[in-house]
Scaffold this motif. Structure first.
Motif, PDB file in Angstrom:
ATOM      1  N   GLN A  49      -8.973 -79.350  47.573  1.00 54.13           N
ATOM      2  CA  GLN A  49      -9.973 -78.911  46.606  1.00 54.13           C
ATOM      3  C   GLN A  49     -11.059 -78.106  47.315  1.00 54.13           C
ATOM      4  N   PRO A  50     -11.288 -76.847  46.962  1.00 58.52           N
ATOM      5  CA  PRO A  50     -12.364 -76.076  47.606  1.00 58.52           C
ATOM      6  C   PRO A  50     -13.715 -76.775  47.444  1.00 58.52           C
ATOM      7  N   ASP A  51     -14.533 -76.709  48.475  1.00 56.53           N
ATOM      8  CA  ASP A  51     -15.862 -77.322  48.450  1.00 56.53           C
ATOM      9  C   ASP A  51     -16.897 -76.208  48.318  1.00 56.53           C
ATOM     10  N   TYR A  52     -17.250 -75.865  47.084  1.00 60.86           N
ATOM     11  CA  TYR A  52     -18.130 -74.720  46.839  1.00 60.86           C
ATOM     12  C   TYR A  52     -19.570 -74.973  47.286  1.00 60.86           C
ATOM     13  N   SER A  53     -19.926 -76.226  47.551  1.00 60.33           N
ATOM     14  CA  SER A  53     -21.273 -76.503  48.042  1.00 60.33           C
ATOM     15  C   SER A  53     -21.469 -75.991  49.468  1.00 60.33           C
ATOM     16  N   ARG A  54     -20.368 -75.682  50.153  1.00 61.83           N
ATOM     17  CA  ARG A  54     -20.436 -75.177  51.532  1.00 61.83           C
ATOM     18  C   ARG A  54     -20.684 -73.677  51.587  1.00 61.83           C
ATOM     19  N   GLY A  55     -20.507 -72.974  50.462  1.00 58.75           N
ATOM     20  CA  GLY A  55     -20.578 -71.514  50.485  1.00 58.75           C
ATOM     21  C   GLY A  55     -19.184 -70.952  50.646  1.00 58.75           C
ATOM     22  N   VAL A  56     -18.821 -70.535  51.863  1.00 59.72           N
ATOM     23  CA  VAL A  56     -17.480 -70.023  52.130  1.00 59.72           C
ATOM     24  C   VAL A  56     -16.493 -71.190  52.115  1.00 59.72           C
ATOM     25  N   THR A  57     -15.482 -71.092  51.280  1.00 60.45           N
ATOM     26  CA  THR A  57     -14.507 -72.184  51.180  1.00 60.45           C
ATOM     27  C   THR A  57     -13.226 -71.647  50.556  1.00 60.45           C
ATOM     28  N   SER A  58     -12.193 -72.459  50.570  1.00 62.54           N
ATOM     29  CA  SER A  58     -10.931 -72.134  49.911  1.00 62.54           C
ATOM     30  C   SER A  58     -10.100 -73.404  49.844  1.00 62.54           C
ATOM     31  N   ALA A  59      -8.948 -73.310  49.199  1.00 59.56           N
ATOM     32  CA  ALA A  59      -8.040 -74.454  49.121  1.00 59.56           C
ATOM     33  C   ALA A  59      -7.242 -74.636  50.408  1.00 59.56           C
ATOM     34  N   ARG A  60      -7.339 -73.661  51.324  1.00 61.11           N
ATOM     35  CA  ARG A  60      -6.535 -73.715  52.551  1.00 61.11           C
ATOM     36  C   ARG A  60      -7.366 -73.711  53.840  1.00 61.11           C
ATOM     37  N   ILE A  61      -8.680 -73.664  53.724  1.00 61.29           N
ATOM     38  CA  ILE A  61      -9.520 -73.538  54.910  1.00 61.29           C
ATOM     39  C   ILE A  61      -9.326 -74.728  55.862  1.00 61.29           C
ATOM     40  N   VAL A  62      -9.291 -74.424  57.168  1.00 62.49           N
ATOM     41  CA  VAL A  62      -9.170 -75.445  58.201  1.00 62.49           C
ATOM     42  C   VAL A  62     -10.399 -75.343  59.098  1.00 62.49           C
TER      43      VAL A  62
END
Length: 211
Positions: free
Chosen positions: A36-49
């Motif tokens: 689940q993307p974490d939009y509270s971080r700013g830059v995010t995605s469903a695949r970010i590591v």
């Protein structure tokens, strides 16, 4: 977002769109489950590591928005809040000298896993702040980590010691700590680079050996 050179000489690269492996000749995608993307971080995605680490058994660990994924060379397993992890948004993972795993998370600070159960460190333990970016173990076995707004903490196996403004940090927004080959402890973040001298941090600027 993250890089790690494993014991076999393979470079792992964590990006906004997942993980790739580079063997010196070609890149090969390494597929992790979408989170689940974490939009509270700013830059995010469903695949970010956010982070990659290899443990003492040769297993690869990946910090994602869905907790930690562990690859043993054949299959993936997951550690998440359902298992007791303090937060699914994992910024950094560290295996200490005793084989315990530490997690720096984005919303619930730092916790530790002994292989059976999790321990979360809170103000009752002397640790304040919920946004932790980094973990580092020095040569003496101390665990160092920063939390947003509260500077840097050192855990000596018994207690946590906080380093903040009165210990020389001009900003409490520190994002990384590292011990160099000469045993000097460094901290970097907003407002620059610091080095630990005794029990205080010194801010380095023009004194550094580079322009």
């Amino acid at each position: 977002w993250s890089l790690f050179l494993d014991s076999k000489g393979v470079l792992w690269i964590g990006t906004l769109q997942g993980v790739s492996r580079f063997d010196g000749e070609k890149f090969t995608p390494f597929v992790l489950p979408e989170t689940q993307p974490d939009y509270s971080r700013g830059v995010t995605s469903a695949r970010i590591v956010h982070s990659i680490m290899e443990d003492s058994q040769g297993k690869m660990w990946f910090g994602t928005n869905g907790g930690a994924y562990i690859y043993d060379g054949k299959s993936l397993t997951n550690l998440s809040k359902e298992d007791g992890l303090c937060d699914n948004s994992v910024n950094c993972i560290l295996e200490d000298q005793e084989g315990r795993f530490w997690f720096a998370t984005h919303h619930q600070g730092v916790c530790r896993w002994d292989g059976n159960s999790f321990t979360q460190f809170t103000p009752e333990d002397g640790v304040h702040g919920t946004e932790a970016w980094d973990l580092h173990e020095d040569s003496a076995g101390n665990i160092w980590f920063p939390t947003e707004g509260f500077g840097v903490y050192r855990y000596d196996g018994d207690k946590f010691t906080n380093f903040a403004a009165k210990e020389g940090l001009a900003s409490q927004a520190v994002q990384c700590t590292y011990e160099d080959r000469e045993g000097r402890l460094w901290a970097g973040g907003y407002m620059g680079l610091y080095r630990l001298v005794g029990e205080s941090f010194v801010n380095y600027s023009s004194e550094l050996p580079w322009k």
